[in-house]
Write a protein that holds these residues in place. Structure first.
Motif, PDB file in Angstrom:
ATOM      1  N   LEU A  59       4.625  44.758  70.986  1.00 14.09           N
ATOM      2  CA  LEU A  59       6.044  44.435  70.880  1.00 14.09           C
ATOM      3  C   LEU A  59       6.743  45.371  69.898  1.00 14.09           C
ATOM      4  CD1 LEU A  59       5.588  40.570  70.842  1.00 14.09           C
ATOM      5  CD2 LEU A  59       5.941  42.067  72.790  1.00 14.09           C
ATOM      6  N   CYS A  61       9.874  46.731  70.345  1.00 15.72           N
ATOM      7  CA  CYS A  61      10.943  47.527  70.969  1.00 15.72           C
ATOM      8  C   CYS A  61      10.976  48.943  70.371  1.00 15.72           C
ATOM      9  CB  CYS A  61      12.286  46.828  70.807  1.00 15.72           C
ATOM     10  SG  CYS A  61      13.636  47.600  71.710  1.00 15.72           S
ATOM     11  N   ARG A  71      11.888  52.957  75.778  1.00 18.89           N
ATOM     12  CA  ARG A  71      11.128  52.084  74.877  1.00 18.89           C
ATOM     13  C   ARG A  71       9.639  52.281  75.123  1.00 18.89           C
ATOM     14  NH1 ARG A  71      15.253  47.703  75.801  1.00 18.89           N
ATOM     15  NH2 ARG A  71      14.060  47.254  77.666  1.00 18.89           N
ATOM     16  N   THR A  75      10.276  44.186  74.099  1.00 20.65           N
ATOM     17  CA  THR A  75      11.115  43.337  73.258  1.00 20.65           C
ATOM     18  C   THR A  75      10.533  41.923  73.313  1.00 20.65           C
ATOM     19  OG1 THR A  75      12.552  42.654  75.063  1.00 20.65           O
ATOM     20  CG2 THR A  75      13.172  44.680  73.885  1.00 20.65           C
ATOM     21  N   GLU A  77      12.100  39.345  74.320  1.00 17.63           N
ATOM     22  CA  GLU A  77      12.547  38.796  75.607  1.00 17.63           C
ATOM     23  C   GLU A  77      11.624  39.249  76.745  1.00 17.63           C
ATOM     24  OE1 GLU A  77      16.358  39.765  78.254  1.00 17.63           O
ATOM     25  OE2 GLU A  77      16.860  38.797  76.343  1.00 17.63           O
ATOM     26  N   GLN A  78      11.231  40.516  76.728  1.00 16.51           N
ATOM     27  CA  GLN A  78      10.300  41.015  77.749  1.00 16.51           C
ATOM     28  C   GLN A  78       8.928  40.360  77.611  1.00 16.51           C
ATOM     29  OE1 GLN A  78      10.800  45.166  76.759  1.00 16.51           O
ATOM     30  NE2 GLN A  78      11.844  45.557  78.707  1.00 16.51           N
ATOM     31  N   TYR A  96       4.442  45.180  65.935  1.00 12.17           N
ATOM     32  CA  TYR A  96       5.871  44.868  65.884  1.00 12.17           C
ATOM     33  C   TYR A  96       6.496  45.086  64.514  1.00 12.17           C
ATOM     34  CZ  TYR A  96       3.578  40.632  64.315  1.00 12.17           C
ATOM     35  OH  TYR A  96       2.743  39.763  63.669  1.00 12.17           O
ATOM     36  N   ARG A 103      12.335  48.388  66.470  1.00 17.15           N
ATOM     37  CA  ARG A 103      13.718  47.897  66.544  1.00 17.15           C
ATOM     38  C   ARG A 103      13.764  46.371  66.449  1.00 17.15           C
ATOM     39  NH1 ARG A 103      14.592  52.518  65.289  1.00 17.15           N
ATOM     40  NH2 ARG A 103      15.108  54.116  66.774  1.00 17.15           N
ATOM     41  N   GLU A 104      12.639  45.703  66.731  1.00 22.30           N
ATOM     42  CA  GLU A 104      12.537  44.247  66.593  1.00 22.30           C
ATOM     43  C   GLU A 104      11.308  43.931  65.747  1.00 22.30           C
ATOM     44  OE1 GLU A 104      14.345  42.563  70.803  1.00 22.30           O
ATOM     45  OE2 GLU A 104      12.351  41.977  70.176  1.00 22.30           O
ATOM     46  N   VAL A 109      10.993  38.674  67.256  1.00 22.30           N
ATOM     47  CA  VAL A 109       9.987  38.282  68.248  1.00 22.30           C
ATOM     48  C   VAL A 109       9.760  36.771  68.193  1.00 22.30           C
ATOM     49  CG1 VAL A 109       7.575  38.545  68.920  1.00 22.30           C
ATOM     50  CG2 VAL A 109       8.893  40.553  68.243  1.00 22.30           C
TER      51      VAL A 109
END
Length: 135
Positions: A59, A61, A71, A75, A77-78, A96, A103-104, A109
């Motif tokens: 994760l 992003c 990417r 993310t 969301e993904q 992450y 970016r996240e 997350v």
């Protein structure tokens, strides 16, 4: 449960960066691709979606200025969409935080998983240097 002494390791390249790792115990899907959720893959020897015991999801992003909007990891969301498509027994978020190209971070997350009651109870957060049971 299969014989834990069986040292057989099977690797199946699903496509793109996705690899199915199978041992005598769990089946682990690594680096799911960013295709639309629910896409089915043919594995040659099986035409059904495999049972995924543990999904290790990269994760954060990750993006780099030189490659623009491309990417290199999912993310939050993904990740939720991937979990809904694969139905893994356990979800392990990794990769992450800790670098400037993320970016996240973990907080973003976590918010994604918290908003998904059908997924959040399967998430196991790793602690650096710690052992995390996945059963």
């Amino acid at each position: 449960m299969p014989d834990p002494v069986d040292a057989t390791l099977r690797l199946t390249h699903v496509g793109g960066p996705t690899l199915l790792v199978e041992t005598a115990g769990p089946r682990i899907l690594t680096d799911p691709t960013f295709d639309p959720p629910g896409r089915r893959y043919g594995f040659g020897w099986v035409a059904r979606r495999p049972t995924v015991d543990v999904a290790v999801l990269h994760l954060g992003c990750v993006r780099f200025p030189v490659t623009g909007p491309l990417r290199y990891s999912m993310t939050g969301e993904q990740a939720v969409a991937t979990c809904r498509a694969l139905h893994p027994r356990v979800v392990v978020p990794v990769h992450y935080e800790g670098r400037s190209h993320f970016r996240e971070g973990r907080a973003a997350v976590e918010r994604g998983f918290a908003a998904a009651p059908d997924v959040r109870d399967r998430v196991r957060w790793l602690r650096p240097g710690g052992v995390t049971p996945v059963d």
